[in-house]
Motif scaffolding. Structure first.
Motif, short mmCIF file in Angstrom:
data_model
loop_
_atom_site.label_atom_id
_atom_site.label_comp_id
_atom_site.label_asym_id
_atom_site.label_seq_id
_atom_site.Cartn_x
_atom_site.Cartn_y
_atom_site.Cartn_z
N ARG A 120 0.86 -1.19 0.00
CA ARG A 120 0.00 0.00 0.00
C ARG A 120 0.90 1.23 0.00
O ARG A 120 1.92 1.24 0.70
CB ARG A 120 -0.91 0.01 1.23
CG ARG A 120 -1.94 1.12 1.18
CD ARG A 120 -2.93 1.03 2.31
NE ARG A 120 -3.86 2.14 2.26
CZ ARG A 120 -4.82 2.35 3.16
NH1 ARG A 120 -4.95 1.51 4.18
NH2 ARG A 120 -5.63 3.37 3.05
N PRO A 121 0.54 2.27 -0.74
CA PRO A 121 1.37 3.48 -0.76
C PRO A 121 1.57 4.05 0.63
O PRO A 121 0.69 3.98 1.49
CB PRO A 121 0.58 4.44 -1.66
CG PRO A 121 -0.23 3.56 -2.54
CD PRO A 121 -0.58 2.36 -1.71
N LEU A 122 2.75 4.63 0.85
CA LEU A 122 3.10 5.16 2.17
C LEU A 122 2.27 6.39 2.48
O LEU A 122 1.92 7.18 1.60
CB LEU A 122 4.59 5.52 2.22
CG LEU A 122 5.59 4.41 1.91
CD1 LEU A 122 7.01 4.96 1.97
CD2 LEU A 122 5.44 3.25 2.88
N SER A 123 1.96 6.55 3.77
CA SER A 123 1.31 7.77 4.23
C SER A 123 2.38 8.83 4.51
O SER A 123 3.58 8.53 4.52
CB SER A 123 0.50 7.50 5.50
OG SER A 123 1.34 7.12 6.57
N VAL A 124 1.94 10.06 4.77
CA VAL A 124 2.89 11.14 5.04
C VAL A 124 3.67 10.85 6.32
O VAL A 124 4.90 11.04 6.37
CB VAL A 124 2.13 12.48 5.16
CG1 VAL A 124 3.08 13.60 5.56
CG2 VAL A 124 1.44 12.82 3.85
N SER A 125 2.99 10.38 7.35
CA SER A 125 3.68 10.10 8.61
C SER A 125 4.69 8.96 8.45
O SER A 125 5.75 8.98 9.07
CB SER A 125 2.66 9.74 9.70
OG SER A 125 1.87 8.63 9.30
N MET A 126 4.40 8.00 7.60
CA MET A 126 5.35 6.90 7.37
C MET A 126 6.60 7.41 6.68
O MET A 126 7.72 7.00 7.02
CB MET A 126 4.69 5.80 6.54
CG MET A 126 3.56 5.06 7.26
SD MET A 126 2.67 3.92 6.19
CE MET A 126 3.92 2.67 5.91
N GLY A 127 6.43 8.31 5.72
CA GLY A 127 7.60 8.88 5.07
C GLY A 127 8.47 9.66 6.03
O GLY A 127 9.70 9.56 6.00
N ASN A 128 7.85 10.43 6.93
CA ASN A 128 8.63 11.16 7.94
C ASN A 128 9.35 10.22 8.87
O ASN A 128 10.51 10.46 9.25
CB ASN A 128 7.69 12.08 8.73
CG ASN A 128 7.09 13.18 7.88
OD1 ASN A 128 7.67 13.58 6.87
ND2 ASN A 128 5.94 13.67 8.26
N ALA A 129 8.69 9.15 9.28
CA ALA A 129 9.31 8.18 10.19
C ALA A 129 10.49 7.48 9.53
O ALA A 129 11.51 7.23 10.18
CB ALA A 129 8.26 7.17 10.66
N ILE A 130 10.36 7.15 8.27
CA ILE A 130 11.45 6.47 7.56
C ILE A 130 12.67 7.39 7.47
O ILE A 130 13.81 6.95 7.70
CB ILE A 130 10.97 6.03 6.17
CG1 ILE A 130 9.93 4.92 6.31
CG2 ILE A 130 12.15 5.55 5.32
CD1 ILE A 130 9.20 4.61 5.03
#
Length: 292
Positions: free
Chosen positions: A203-213
């Motif tokens: 599933r495409p990443l959410s905004v918070s997931m991108g920040n966490a990565i």
């Protein structure tokens, strides 16, 4: 209009202006009383700003580079078409399909309203995911489990998915061991990147997931070289806990406490999607005593 055409047009304008000026001066000299009129005519005072504007024959956007020519990058930017949405551009869609890690089956019954967006059969990518990641021993069981939860909708919502991803990364770090002749920072970052690719396919990443990565990869890159592997793993796990508590849980509480002050009894609220933060705001506002 190209640069050469603009330059030719400017030269032609200058030549025409000079010719007209020469003809005007000749006619003025031949006319009677021309000398006396020129003597009695007061000199026109030219302001510095006018001199500056008259001397600037080239617009600011047409300034030349050090070599006398405009850099090719700027020339190319002028020819770039207006940006369009990714899925409205067929070439971009085809390129994304070629770069995809797994292949998915196009849905037969497509929703007409979202025809411009990709629509796939539910769960059609699971066999390909297993062959590319799990069976090749490239996938940690915790990461694989979370990816399937994304795929089947068992874990949904930006914050919930972000927390599940970070918890899976904690398991990865806990069981990680640096291979011989490799450094922890580079090898662990490579593994994180492959896991992120797996999550993206589910599933495409959410905004918070991108920040966490980005946060986790920054912490891994900044680990001191003198730190032992055990200390590094403990530090990263604590960093993940801190990110979850401060950037997600505490941040939601701050958002809720501020948002409820904007709600009054009898207000009609329109929501889009199913945000956990919005749900918390509505529940908390309902629990508060009604204001007169």
């Amino acid at each position: 209009m190209t640069k050469a055409e603009r330059r030719a047009l400017q030269e032609a304008q200058r030549a025409a202006k000079a010719a007209a000026k020469g003809e005007g001066s000749k006619a003025a000299a031949a006319a009677p009383g021309a000398v006396s009129s020129e003597i009695t005519k007061p000199n026109k005072v030219v302001k510095p700003s006018q001199k500056k504007s008259d001397g600037a024959s080239v617009a600011p956007s047409e300034k030349k580079g050090p070599g006398g020519e405009r850099p090719p990058e700027k020339e190319r930017k002028k020819d770039v078409p207006h940006p369009r949405m990714q899925y409205d551009d067929e070439s971009r869609v085809e390129k994304a399909k070629r770069k995809a890690v797994v292949k998915q089956t196009e849905a037969r019954n497509r929703v007409e309203l979202f025809r411009h967006l990709p629509q796939y059969e539910h769960g059609s990518q699971l066999p390909d995911l297993e062959s590319k990641f799990f069976q090749l021993d490239l996938m940690h069981p915790a990461v694989y489990k979370v990816g399937l939860q994304y795929l089947y909708g068992d874990v949904c919502g930006g914050n919930a998915r972000c927390i599940a991803m970070l918890k899976a990364f904690q398991e990865v770090i806990k069981e990680y061991s640096t291979p011989p002749e490799k450094t922890l920072s580079r090898d662990l970052t490579t593994k994180i990147n492959s896991y992120v690719s797996f999550f993206t396919e589910c599933r495409p990443l959410s905004v918070s997931m991108g920040n966490a990565i980005r946060f986790l990869k920054s912490r891994i890159a900044n680990l001191p070289l003198t730190m032992s592997e055990l200390e590094a793993k403990t530090t990263l796990q604590l960093d993940i806990d801190q990110f979850i508590n401060e950037k997600i849980i505490l941040a939601d509480k701050v958002i809720v406490s501020h948002a409820v002050t904007k709600i009054r009894d009898g207000d009609v609220l329109l929501t889009y999607g199913s945000s956990s933060a919005v749900e918390m705001i509505l529940l908390h506002a309902h629990e508060l005593p009604q204001k007169p």
